[in-house]
Write a protein that holds these residues in place. Structure first.
Motif, PDB file in Angstrom:
ATOM      1  N   SER A 118      -0.020  -2.577   2.789  1.00 17.53           N
ATOM      2  CA  SER A 118      -1.425  -2.732   2.407  1.00 17.53           C
ATOM      3  C   SER A 118      -1.913  -4.134   2.757  1.00 17.53           C
ATOM      4  CB  SER A 118      -1.622  -2.464   0.916  1.00 17.53           C
ATOM      5  OG  SER A 118      -0.981  -3.442   0.133  1.00 17.53           O
ATOM      6  N   TRP A 119      -3.192  -4.206   3.030  1.00 13.88           N
ATOM      7  CA  TRP A 119      -3.871  -5.455   3.296  1.00 13.88           C
ATOM      8  C   TRP A 119      -5.193  -5.406   2.547  1.00 13.88           C
ATOM      9  CZ3 TRP A 119      -1.530  -2.469   6.953  1.00 13.88           C
ATOM     10  CH2 TRP A 119      -0.493  -3.057   7.699  1.00 13.88           C
ATOM     11  N   HIS A 120      -5.645  -6.554   2.124  1.00  7.02           N
ATOM     12  CA  HIS A 120      -6.960  -6.591   1.487  1.00  7.02           C
ATOM     13  C   HIS A 120      -7.642  -7.916   1.800  1.00  7.02           C
ATOM     14  CE1 HIS A 120      -4.351  -8.519  -1.526  1.00  7.02           C
ATOM     15  NE2 HIS A 120      -5.432  -9.180  -1.905  1.00  7.02           N
ATOM     16  N   ARG A 121      -8.958  -7.878   1.678  1.00  8.29           N
ATOM     17  CA  ARG A 121      -9.762  -9.085   1.845  1.00  8.29           C
ATOM     18  C   ARG A 121     -10.572  -9.280   0.578  1.00  8.29           C
ATOM     19  NH1 ARG A 121     -12.925  -8.708   7.519  1.00  8.29           N
ATOM     20  NH2 ARG A 121     -13.881  -6.960   6.459  1.00  8.29           N
ATOM     21  N   MET A 138      -8.350  -2.504  -9.852  1.00  7.06           N
ATOM     22  CA  MET A 138      -7.980  -2.945  -8.501  1.00  7.06           C
ATOM     23  C   MET A 138      -6.626  -3.644  -8.518  1.00  7.06           C
ATOM     24  SD  MET A 138      -8.520  -2.906  -5.321  1.00  7.06           S
ATOM     25  CE  MET A 138     -10.186  -2.310  -5.156  1.00  7.06           C
ATOM     26  N   GLN A 139      -6.379  -4.483  -9.509  1.00  4.55           N
ATOM     27  CA  GLN A 139      -5.087  -5.143  -9.619  1.00  4.55           C
ATOM     28  C   GLN A 139      -3.983  -4.110  -9.815  1.00  4.55           C
ATOM     29  OE1 GLN A 139      -6.040  -7.662 -12.947  1.00  4.55           O
ATOM     30  NE2 GLN A 139      -6.383  -9.468 -11.648  1.00  4.55           N
ATOM     31  N   GLN A 140      -4.262  -3.071 -10.593  1.00  5.57           N
ATOM     32  CA  GLN A 140      -3.276  -2.018 -10.818  1.00  5.57           C
ATOM     33  C   GLN A 140      -2.996  -1.262  -9.523  1.00  5.57           C
ATOM     34  OE1 GLN A 140      -1.219  -1.507 -13.051  1.00  5.57           O
ATOM     35  NE2 GLN A 140      -0.665   0.631 -13.107  1.00  5.57           N
ATOM     36  N   MET A 141      -4.035  -0.983  -8.756  1.00  4.67           N
ATOM     37  CA  MET A 141      -3.819  -0.289  -7.486  1.00  4.67           C
ATOM     38  C   MET A 141      -2.966  -1.134  -6.549  1.00  4.67           C
ATOM     39  SD  MET A 141      -6.490   1.522  -4.974  1.00  4.67           S
ATOM     40  CE  MET A 141      -5.942   2.379  -3.521  1.00  4.67           C
ATOM     41  N   LEU A 142      -3.284  -2.412  -6.429  1.00  3.29           N
ATOM     42  CA  LEU A 142      -2.482  -3.301  -5.580  1.00  3.29           C
ATOM     43  C   LEU A 142      -1.046  -3.380  -6.088  1.00  3.29           C
ATOM     44  CD1 LEU A 142      -5.088  -6.164  -4.986  1.00  3.29           C
ATOM     45  CD2 LEU A 142      -4.357  -4.410  -3.346  1.00  3.29           C
ATOM     46  N   HIS A 143      -0.867  -3.405  -7.397  1.00  4.81           N
ATOM     47  CA  HIS A 143       0.466  -3.442  -7.998  1.00  4.81           C
ATOM     48  C   HIS A 143       1.254  -2.172  -7.643  1.00  4.81           C
ATOM     49  CE1 HIS A 143       3.634  -4.007 -10.973  1.00  4.81           C
ATOM     50  NE2 HIS A 143       3.363  -2.787 -11.421  1.00  4.81           N
ATOM     51  N   THR A 158     -16.533 -14.976  -5.148  1.00  5.92           N
ATOM     52  CA  THR A 158     -16.269 -14.216  -6.374  1.00  5.92           C
ATOM     53  C   THR A 158     -14.812 -13.801  -6.532  1.00  5.92           C
ATOM     54  OG1 THR A 158     -16.772 -12.107  -5.299  1.00  5.92           O
ATOM     55  CG2 THR A 158     -18.609 -13.287  -6.372  1.00  5.92           C
ATOM     56  N   ASN A 159     -14.039 -13.853  -5.446  1.00  7.51           N
ATOM     57  CA  ASN A 159     -12.634 -13.451  -5.455  1.00  7.51           C
ATOM     58  C   ASN A 159     -12.460 -11.947  -5.721  1.00  7.51           C
ATOM     59  OD1 ASN A 159     -10.067 -14.357  -4.843  1.00  7.51           O
ATOM     60  ND2 ASN A 159      -9.498 -14.604  -6.997  1.00  7.51           N
ATOM     61  N   VAL A 160     -13.508 -11.167  -5.493  1.00  5.07           N
ATOM     62  CA  VAL A 160     -13.470  -9.720  -5.671  1.00  5.07           C
ATOM     63  C   VAL A 160     -12.981  -9.087  -4.372  1.00  5.07           C
ATOM     64  CG1 VAL A 160     -14.925  -7.667  -6.009  1.00  5.07           C
ATOM     65  CG2 VAL A 160     -15.307  -9.711  -7.382  1.00  5.07           C
ATOM     66  N   VAL A 161     -12.097  -8.103  -4.475  1.00  3.83           N
ATOM     67  CA  VAL A 161     -11.601  -7.409  -3.289  1.00  3.83           C
ATOM     68  C   VAL A 161     -12.766  -6.663  -2.640  1.00  3.83           C
ATOM     69  CG1 VAL A 161     -10.060  -5.596  -2.457  1.00  3.83           C
ATOM     70  CG2 VAL A 161      -9.253  -7.206  -4.177  1.00  3.83           C
ATOM     71  N   THR A 162     -12.985  -6.935  -1.362  1.00  2.00           N
ATOM     72  CA  THR A 162     -14.089  -6.295  -0.649  1.00  2.00           C
ATOM     73  C   THR A 162     -13.618  -5.187   0.280  1.00  2.00           C
ATOM     74  OG1 THR A 162     -13.968  -7.972   1.081  1.00  2.00           O
ATOM     75  CG2 THR A 162     -15.555  -8.338  -0.704  1.00  2.00           C
ATOM     76  N   ASP A 163     -12.402  -5.286   0.784  1.00  2.00           N
ATOM     77  CA  ASP A 163     -11.866  -4.298   1.701  1.00  2.00           C
ATOM     78  C   ASP A 163     -10.377  -4.112   1.404  1.00  2.00           C
ATOM     79  OD1 ASP A 163     -14.261  -4.128   3.588  1.00  2.00           O
ATOM     80  OD2 ASP A 163     -13.790  -6.266   3.650  1.00  2.00           O
ATOM     81  N   LEU A 164      -9.924  -2.875   1.513  1.00  3.18           N
ATOM     82  CA  LEU A 164      -8.521  -2.569   1.235  1.00  3.18           C
ATOM     83  C   LEU A 164      -8.047  -1.506   2.208  1.00  3.18           C
ATOM     84  CD1 LEU A 164      -5.951  -2.656  -0.575  1.00  3.18           C
ATOM     85  CD2 LEU A 164      -7.070  -0.955  -2.032  1.00  3.18           C
TER      86      LEU A 164
END
Length: 184
Positions: A61-64, A47-52, A69-75
């Protein structure tokens, strides 16, 4: 060859043609490709690689994230050229959600536009954590934000989802026509 998007079978064939004594298998190629991808990721999670990559290539891009947990739930993401096309051709929008067909079993909302010559283009995509009204509202808010005050869509074609329909009525009430396609 991996960085050149050469298919694994073609890589294996090339290696075997160069050296007939080569005993590499498809597993060897897959393992080497994975190693290259991991090195390119620089220790980032997928997920970090995709955001990068989205940021590096200047995609919107936007994400929540989940607050605990600090886990990305929506992108939500969209290519800059897609945004330009949407701002020119915003009359008809198609939306469809594929359900849990990816590794994370998250619905993927795909948003497509149509040009005046009847060609389609991808407007944006959104991984959403669930098919909830709140998640559809969030994705539609992002769609509205990339329109940036331009004319709103006149016609929406979408799959039958009561939550999506309610979300559209809330975030895009101006739509004069809305066509719902029922999935078999």
């Amino acid at each position: 060859m991996t960085k050149g998007n050469v298919k694994p079978r073609d890589i294996l064939n090339t290696l075997k043609q160069r050296d007939v004594r080569n005993v590499s298998t498809m597993r060897t190629i897959y393992n080497a490709r994975q190693k290259v991808q991991n090195e390119d990721a620089g220790g980032r999670t997928q997920m970090q690689q995709m955001l990068h990559i989205l940021e590096k290539n200047k995609w919107m891009s936007w994400h929540r994230k989940h607050p605990v947990t600090n886990v990305v739930t929506d992108l939500f993401w969209s290519h800059p050229d897609s945004i330009k096309l949407l701002r020119c051709f915003s009359s008809v929008i198609l939306m469809d959600c594929t359900y849990k067909t990816n590794r994370y079993r998250m619905p993927l909302l795909e948003i497509v536009g149509i040009t005046s010559t009847h060609l389609t283009f991808s407007v944006g995509f959104a991984f959403i954590s669930s098919e909830s009204h709140a998640n559809y509202v969030w994705a539609l808010e992002k769609l509205r934000s990339i329109l940036d005050g331009r004319p709103k869509p006149d016609v929406f074609v979408k799959t039958m989802s009561i939550k999506l329909i309610r979300s559209m009525k809330l975030k895009l009430p101006h739509c004069s026509k809305s066509i719902t396609r029922h999935d078999p």
